[in-house]
Design a protein around this motif. Structure first.
Motif, short mmCIF file in Angstrom:
data_model
loop_
_atom_site.label_atom_id
_atom_site.label_comp_id
_atom_site.label_asym_id
_atom_site.label_seq_id
_atom_site.Cartn_x
_atom_site.Cartn_y
_atom_site.Cartn_z
N CYS A 61 0.84 -1.20 0.00
CA CYS A 61 0.00 0.00 0.00
C CYS A 61 0.88 1.25 0.00
CB CYS A 61 -0.89 -0.02 1.24
SG CYS A 61 -2.15 1.24 1.24
N ASN A 62 0.85 1.97 -1.10
CA ASN A 62 1.70 3.15 -1.26
C ASN A 62 0.91 4.30 -1.87
OD1 ASN A 62 4.31 2.11 -0.53
ND2 ASN A 62 4.25 0.92 -2.42
N SER A 63 1.45 5.46 -1.69
CA SER A 63 0.91 6.65 -2.33
C SER A 63 2.08 7.38 -2.98
CB SER A 63 0.25 7.55 -1.29
OG SER A 63 -0.24 8.71 -1.90
N TYR A 64 1.95 7.68 -4.26
CA TYR A 64 3.02 8.34 -5.00
C TYR A 64 2.54 9.68 -5.52
CZ TYR A 64 5.51 3.88 -5.45
OH TYR A 64 6.18 2.71 -5.20
N ARG A 65 3.44 10.61 -5.58
CA ARG A 65 3.16 11.84 -6.32
C ARG A 65 3.18 11.47 -7.79
NH1 ARG A 65 4.42 16.82 -3.16
NH2 ARG A 65 4.96 16.05 -1.12
N LYS A 82 -0.36 -1.61 -6.78
CA LYS A 82 -1.72 -2.14 -6.95
C LYS A 82 -1.71 -3.39 -7.83
CE LYS A 82 -6.10 -0.88 -9.15
NZ LYS A 82 -6.86 0.21 -9.78
#
Length: 117
Positions: A61-65, A82
């Motif tokens: 689970c990651n969030s990237y710019r 994902k």
């Protein structure tokens, strides 16, 4: 667009890794706990096998710019997180059994499942 040739080795490793990790977990339950499952976490309504797969997905689970995501797609050896989760789990029959994925589900590839090891 993700370059399939660039991510192939890591995708294969993800598929094999989740299988081996799950086998090791189940072997631990059989050997160290004499086949007795650990107590379920209260209030979640999830089995221990479901928690195993949820934990795997949580690690990814990651969030990237936007720019960082683009750079990763264009030059990275890994698929976006994902798709690492969807790819590995949708190819694994134990995941499908654990979550009762219907044959029409994107998470159940059935006969189209990919397995190298």
């Amino acid at each position: 667009m993700v370059k399939g040739k660039r991510t192939l080795a890591e995708n294969i490793a993800d598929n094999g890794g989740i299988r081996e990790a799950f086998r090791a977990y189940r072997r631990w339950v059989q050997k160290e706990r004499s086949g007795v499952e650990e107590s379920l976490l209260p209030g979640l309504g999830l089995t221990n096998n479901q928690l195993f797969f949820l934990s795997y997905a949580h690690v990814r689970c990651n969030s990237y710019r936007h720019k960082a995501a683009q750079d990763q797609i264009h030059s990275g050896a890994h698929s976006p997180p994902k798709y690492r989760v969807i790819g590995a789990m949708s190819n694994f029959e134990e995941f499908q059994k654990t979550f009762n994925c219907p044959t029409t589900s994107i998470m159940n590839r059935g006969a189209d499942s990919c397995r190298v090891w």
